[in-house]
Write a protein that holds these residues in place. Structure first.
Motif, PDB file in Angstrom:
ATOM      1  N   LYS A 218      87.475  55.757 124.067  1.00 28.09           N
ATOM      2  CA  LYS A 218      88.752  55.415 123.244  1.00 28.09           C
ATOM      3  C   LYS A 218      88.206  54.740 122.098  1.00 28.09           C
ATOM      4  O   LYS A 218      88.752  55.005 121.000  1.00 28.09           O
ATOM      5  CB  LYS A 218      89.510  54.650 124.281  1.00 28.09           C
ATOM      6  N   ILE A 219      87.534  53.679 122.193  1.00 30.01           N
ATOM      7  CA  ILE A 219      87.070  52.709 120.961  1.00 30.01           C
ATOM      8  C   ILE A 219      86.292  53.616 119.944  1.00 30.01           C
ATOM      9  O   ILE A 219      86.768  53.367 118.948  1.00 30.01           O
ATOM     10  CB  ILE A 219      86.251  51.642 121.576  1.00 30.01           C
ATOM     11  N   ASN A 220      85.330  54.582 120.434  1.00 28.39           N
ATOM     12  CA  ASN A 220      84.709  55.665 119.503  1.00 28.39           C
ATOM     13  C   ASN A 220      85.845  56.479 118.519  1.00 28.39           C
ATOM     14  O   ASN A 220      85.598  56.561 117.552  1.00 28.39           O
ATOM     15  CB  ASN A 220      83.784  56.144 120.212  1.00 28.39           C
ATOM     16  N   GLU A 221      87.089  56.974 119.485  1.00 29.59           N
ATOM     17  CA  GLU A 221      87.787  57.761 118.862  1.00 29.59           C
ATOM     18  C   GLU A 221      88.731  57.003 117.843  1.00 29.59           C
ATOM     19  O   GLU A 221      89.126  57.518 116.924  1.00 29.59           O
ATOM     20  CB  GLU A 221      88.711  58.396 119.695  1.00 29.59           C
ATOM     21  N   GLU A 222      88.908  55.949 118.216  1.00 30.98           N
ATOM     22  CA  GLU A 222      90.026  54.979 117.172  1.00 30.98           C
ATOM     23  C   GLU A 222      88.989  54.762 115.836  1.00 30.98           C
ATOM     24  O   GLU A 222      89.470  54.590 114.949  1.00 30.98           O
ATOM     25  CB  GLU A 222      90.222  53.549 117.817  1.00 30.98           C
ATOM     26  N   LEU A 223      87.692  54.466 116.134  1.00 37.38           N
ATOM     27  CA  LEU A 223      86.863  54.092 115.209  1.00 37.38           C
ATOM     28  C   LEU A 223      86.804  55.239 113.948  1.00 37.38           C
ATOM     29  O   LEU A 223      86.658  55.268 112.930  1.00 37.38           O
ATOM     30  CB  LEU A 223      85.333  53.520 115.581  1.00 37.38           C
ATOM     31  N   LYS A 224      86.640  56.436 114.698  1.00 36.10           N
ATOM     32  CA  LYS A 224      86.544  57.677 113.830  1.00 36.10           C
ATOM     33  C   LYS A 224      87.785  58.051 113.070  1.00 36.10           C
ATOM     34  O   LYS A 224      87.827  58.618 112.096  1.00 36.10           O
ATOM     35  CB  LYS A 224      86.302  58.625 114.656  1.00 36.10           C
ATOM     36  N   THR A 225      88.915  57.721 113.516  1.00 33.38           N
ATOM     37  CA  THR A 225      90.350  58.005 112.786  1.00 33.38           C
ATOM     38  C   THR A 225      90.558  57.019 111.860  1.00 33.38           C
ATOM     39  O   THR A 225      91.376  57.202 110.933  1.00 33.38           O
ATOM     40  CB  THR A 225      91.333  57.942 114.102  1.00 33.38           C
ATOM     41  N   GLU A 226      89.920  55.901 111.675  1.00 32.88           N
ATOM     42  CA  GLU A 226      90.201  54.856 110.686  1.00 32.88           C
ATOM     43  C   GLU A 226      89.455  54.998 109.401  1.00 32.88           C
ATOM     44  O   GLU A 226      88.569  55.729 109.060  1.00 32.88           O
ATOM     45  CB  GLU A 226      89.786  53.490 111.207  1.00 32.88           C
TER      46      GLU A 226
END
Length: 153
Positions: A145-153
């Motif tokens: 989840k953290i990796n996905e949020e970092l990619k969307t930013e």
């Protein structure tokens, strides 16, 4: 007074002496056990027990724990590659002597998706492995989840 085998055995048990010494002491003291013990003590014939100190139940339990620890392995894997394979006894010693480093190492291992297993002598899984699996699943979900949020930013 006649001396019987029960008296001799009792004196032998208490004083750790030979049958002959026990019989002679009882005869010298008219079958009186206490006087016979004092007599043997004055003659310096009472021997210490032959049992070594490791017959103590505490030491037996410690020895048993160490043996089980040596037979049980702590295995850390990453994608079926073994990163660490040591006996639990050594793992405990390391954990005691370098606790902060071990804690950080375990946290990093879990975060980086390493599998931590405790394997018993007969390749049996330990109950602790269920807890490790649950922690791994939760940590994997969080890191994903953290990796996905970092990619969307």
């Amino acid at each position: 007074m006649s001396i019987d085998l029960e008296q001799i055995d009792e004196l032998r048990k208490r004083a750790n002496v030979s049958y002959e010494d026990a019989k002679n002491a009882l005869e010298q003291n008219e079958g009186n056990l206490i006087k016979s013990l004092i007599y043997l003590e004055k003659q310096n014939k009472i021997k210490p027990d032959d049992k070594p100190c490791n017959d103590n139940t505490f030491f037996k339990n410690v020895k048993s724990l160490i043996k089980k620890g040596n037979e049980t392995k702590l295995i850390i894997k990453k994608n079926d590659n073994v990163v660490l394979n040591i006996c639990v006894t050594l793992a405990v010693i390391i954990a005691i002597s370098a606790a902060p480093i071990v804690i950080v190492g375990l946290i990093l291992a879990v975060i980086t998706n390493h599998k931590i297993r405790i394997v018993k002598k007969n390749n049996e899984d330990s109950q602790v492995n269920k807890i490790f699996d649950k922690v791994s699943v939760v940590v994997n979900k969080v890191t994903t989840k953290i990796n996905e949020e970092l990619k969307t930013e």
